[in-house]
Design an enzyme around this catalytic site. Structure first.
Site, PDB file in Angstrom:
ATOM      1  N   ASP A 204       3.686  25.193  -8.921  1.00  0.00           N
ATOM      2  CA  ASP A 204       4.278  26.213  -9.817  1.00  0.00           C
ATOM      3  C   ASP A 204       6.238  25.882  -9.702  1.00  0.00           C
ATOM      4  OD1 ASP A 204       5.201  28.913 -10.435  1.00  0.00           O
ATOM      5  OD2 ASP A 204       3.337  28.961  -9.500  1.00  0.00           O
ATOM      6  N   HIS A 278       4.858  27.792 -15.657  1.00  0.00           N
ATOM      7  CA  HIS A 278       5.229  27.589 -14.514  1.00  0.00           C
ATOM      8  C   HIS A 278       5.332  26.015 -14.424  1.00  0.00           C
ATOM      9  CE1 HIS A 278       5.136  31.384 -12.963  1.00  0.00           C
ATOM     10  NE2 HIS A 278       4.196  31.943 -14.082  1.00  0.00           N
ATOM     11  N   GLU A 342       1.793  33.532 -18.222  1.00  0.00           N
ATOM     12  CA  GLU A 342       3.624  33.757 -17.797  1.00  0.00           C
ATOM     13  C   GLU A 342       3.732  32.201 -18.835  1.00  0.00           C
ATOM     14  OE1 GLU A 342       3.874  37.037 -14.839  1.00  0.00           O
ATOM     15  OE2 GLU A 342       3.491  34.251 -14.157  1.00  0.00           O
TER      16      GLU A 342
END
Length: 809
Positions: A204, A278, A342
């Site tokens: 991440d 990410h 995301e």
């Protein structure tokens, strides 16, 4: 403190019937998850060193499971089972292979003279042994000899197999590194409750945690960050950091050992390698993977979603192919999780390379909504689909399939992908209807980083509010779901995102006991679930957690305070303890409750302001801590209202009674509970437009005398919030013509940053009103990039208003 908490829990658990010493043990079946078919019987099977262990020949894996049972009994009970070829009429534990049973199914028959465990596959035998452990004293989960425990098994007939094939928990080790020893304990806890998937979130923005030998800088650089955010993300701007380096990663040898250990517990380890978003930890190590390699990238010290993402270039695809080649060697899992969530498209929109690739691929913005999710997707969304599909083809070529978060639906779903639905349930349902397998992990129910008890007394976490009861209430496939949903929804998973879990104990607190509720939903048919019965069984489950040195949230032993108003009825105060058959004693004057205080028997009307304190008792002993909640009964309490703005944050209306959406009649601004500094959960938010005050209108049903208004507002500029700048009151007899009665400008002393709840009031001559209008001005303007994090919006914006409660006297 650790010792005191441990002693407290032990004292609480001693109250449970299962812990009381009696001459003849009462048969109890405190099995979690609940077996799908269980028939209690009379009598008990006594364990001693005369008991034989009968294992089928030519079944080495089954023998290993039986041997592990024998080893555990020797270690904890001091009982040595003797291996034999047959029971021969004597006390024995027999493992019997029966073809044709479900892969993970088993039968467990316990009589006073014989225990028979029957299954087709080793998985079934393993789960049967887990059930057997839960019929034994909790000491069986320990590492010490306990000869005082009652080492016997209640007679029973069980036939059992799981509802879903995917029963998992996800552990994020990127936001905060998790020591390897905790990983093993975590796997033990999964196995205890028959979960079969450990989803390991390994990469991440905040850290790359898996050794990749082809790309050593991923761990040399990407596994470390120079500092970490202090406090909640939106409390301060500029944000405050601890100044301490944080790092850690797992070597390939460690990972192999973890995977092997998990396999011994019939748990599949699914690695997650995030793409295309990410990406900051990887970009810090290899900036050429970005859309702008001239930038300097750093492993993120804070949380959130970042515009710096992987570029869909040949360099990036070769990188990921190299990473996946090593991942595949480490993880035998059929599935590799590729993230996909995301991923902002800003970098791709601004990249000449990406725009050329979009044209080359013939990607275009949608002109009509997608048939899959009903949304018009951009050409950049479709570029993400190209990215995901390309990686899927590579992994398919290696004999693996992909899982991705529900954003992989955007722009078209990769052909063989499984969708993990986290933004509610729609993503999973849409994927299932399109013929794709889906795993349900909706944040309103199974995000274990959410609060599970009153935020005012809980450690800081991400937000939300998912009680144990609410988590248990979730049904991944409703009875009225269509056949495609029933076919393609293959499981449920809880997610543990660890932005605010700096230690293993914090992880324990957030994950347990709600993980047990998820385990039961995953294993037990919905028709067989029962909340009250679950709570009865959970008393013993807390004993097991204590033996396993696990520090769960203890709200189970406390009292939860809710309010509720039926239509045209007064606001009622509702007290509840999850502990079975607990007595709730309470006071309303702020004094400490004791066993002689008022007994709570049913909901009571909130009349006037009360300083409520409540605690649960069992057999005269206090179970948990005292719950404290001031409540404000007033002329508006429990009444519906209208506002002239759409509410963003709607207060805790949707969390009332712990079941999502169950209570549509108790409203955030009139539910008797004021907002606080601890979290956003109780507040109602309004995005104010310059020149338009918030207007709150209530029908009081009859002429009513009013002389005072009290309301709360929040200061939190990092969240674009300022407290109210003024208030005005108007009254009406018919709801059409309003007469102003009072107006007041408000000033507050507050610091540059932080989060503070303010309570303001305005008093006036007693006035008759059938309709009341309260107009609240926002607190002024805020500067983009000065008061809050810089974004693409205007340089100066009207501050938002966050209000709770509005009271009239």
């Amino acid at each position: 403190m650790k010792k005191s908490i441990s002693l407290l829990l032990l004292s609480l658990l001693m109250i449970a019937p299962s812990c009381q010493k009696t001459k003849e043990a009462v048969n109890e079946y405190n099995i979690v998850p609940k077996p799908n078919q269980i028939l209690p019987q009379e009598g008990r099977f006594e364990l001693n060193s005369k008991v034989s262990l009968v294992i089928p020949a030519n079944a080495p894996e089954v023998k290993g499971i039986a041997d592990s049972l024998a080893e555990r009994l020797k270690q904890t009970a001091g009982i040595s089972l003797k291996e034999a070829e047959s029971a021969d009429g004597k006390s024995a534990i027999c493992f019997v292979v029966q073809e044709g049973m479900p892969k993970e199914g088993y039968k467990l028959s316990v009589t006073p003279s014989l225990i028979t465990l029957t299954a087709s596959q080793p998985n079934g035998f393993f789960y049967g042994v887990q059930t057997l452990y839960q019929l034994l004293p909790p000491a069986v989960y320990g590492n010490q000899l306990d000869k005082k425990a009652n080492w016997s098994v209640p007679a029973v007939e069980i036939e059992d197999s799981p509802r879903f094939v995917h029963r998992g928990l996800m552990l994020d080790v990127c936001r905060h590194y998790v020591p390897i020893d905790y990983i093993y304990k975590f796997i033990d806890l999964l196995a205890m409750n028959k979960m079969n998937v450990f989803h390991w979130h390994l990469t991440d923005d905040q850290g790359w945690r898996i050794e990749i030998k082809k790309y050593p800088k991923l761990t040399e650089i990407g596994s470390k960050r120079e500092k970490t955010l202090v406090d909640y993300y939106y409390v301060n701007y500029p944000q405050v950091f601890d100044g301490k380096e944080h790092g850690g990663y797992y070597t390939q040898e460690q990972i192999k050992d973890v995977v092997a250990y998990a396999a011994s517990k019939y748990i599949n380890v699914v690695p997650e390698i995030e793409m295309p978003g990410h990406a900051l930890a990887a970009l810090a190590a290899y900036p050429e993977l970005s859309c702008d390699s001239t930038q300097t990238y750093k492993v993120s010290p804070t949380w959130g979603v970042f515009e710096q993402v992987f570029c869909p270039s040949e360099t990036t695809f070769k990188f990921f192919e190299g990473v996946m080649d090593e991942v595949i060697e480490l993880f035998p899992s059929e599935y590799i999780h590729i993230g996909g969530d995301e991923c902002p498209k800003t970098a791709w929109k601004n990249s000449a390379f990406c725009q050329q690739l979009i044209r080359q691929l013939g990607l275009k913005d949608d002109t009509t909504p997608s048939k899959t999710d009903g949304i018009k997707h951009s050409k950049e969304d479709k570029l993400q689909s190209y990215f995901v599909t390309r990686m899927e083809k590579y992994l398919n070529g290696k004999g693996r399939n992909i899982i991705g978060w529900d954003e992989i639906l955007e722009g078209g779903l990769a052909p063989n992908a499984t969708v993990m639905s986290w933004r509610g349930v729609e993503g999973g349902m849409n994927a299932a209807k399109a013929g794709h397998n889906a795993i349900m992990t909706p944040n309103p129910y199974v995000y274990l980083d959410y609060y599970q008890e009153e935020p005012e007394i809980a450690p800081t976490t991400i937000g939300g509010y998912n009680t144990l009861k609410k988590t248990y209430s979730y049904n991944p496939v409703p009875d009225d779901a269509d056949e495609l949903a029933k076919k393609h929804i293959i499981g449920i998973q809880g997610n543990i995102w660890r932005e605010y879990m700096q230690t293993s104990e914090r992880t324990d607190y957030q994950a347990f006991p709600r993980a047990m509720a998820i385990a039961e939903t995953a294993w037990t048919q919905n028709a067989n679930k029962d909340w009250k019965n679950f709570c009865e069984r959970m008393v013993t489950e807390f004993e097991r957690l204590e033996v396993m040195n696990t520090k769960p949230c203890l709200n189970f032993f406390d009292v939860n305070v809710n309010t509720h108003a039926d239509e045209n009825a007064p606001l009622m105060v509702m007290l509840e303890s999850f502990y079975p058959n607990a007595e709730i004693r309470y006071t309303t004057d702020g004094s400490e409750p004791n066993k002689a205080s008022t007994l709570y028997e049913k909901p009571f009307a909130l009349e006037g302001n009360i300083d409520l304190k409540a605690v649960a008792f069992k057999d005269g002993k206090m179970l948990g801590k005292v719950a404290h909640k001031p409540l404000y009964g007033n002329l508006l309490t429990g009444k519906p209202y209208t506002v002239n703005y759409k509410m963003g944050w709607t207060g805790d209306i949707f969390d009332e009674n712990d079941v999502l959406g169950a209570d549509k009649t108790t409203f955030g601004l009139t539910n008797g509970k004021r907002g606080n500094n601890a979290s956003y959960t109780p507040w109602c938010s309004f995005g104010i437009v310059e020149g338009k005050d918030l207007e709150f209108i209530v029908n009081l049903d009859k002429p009513t005398q009013i002389s005072k208004i009290i309301f709360g507002s929040l200061f939190n500029p990092a969240m674009r919030i300022l407290p109210a700048g003024g208030v005005a009151v108007e009254v009406s007899a018919d709801g059409k013509q309003y007469t102003p009665v009072a107006e007041k400008a408000l000033k507050h002393d507050y610091p540059e940053t932080g989060r503070i709840a303010f309570t303001d009031s305005i008093e006036f001559e007693p006035t008759q009103a059938t309709f009341l209008k309260v107009k609240i001005k926002n607190g002024g303007t805020l500067r983009n990039g000065v008061n809050f994090e810089k974004n693409n919006g205007p340089e100066v914006i009207p501050a938002e208003l966050w209000i709770d409660e509005i009271e009239a006297y």
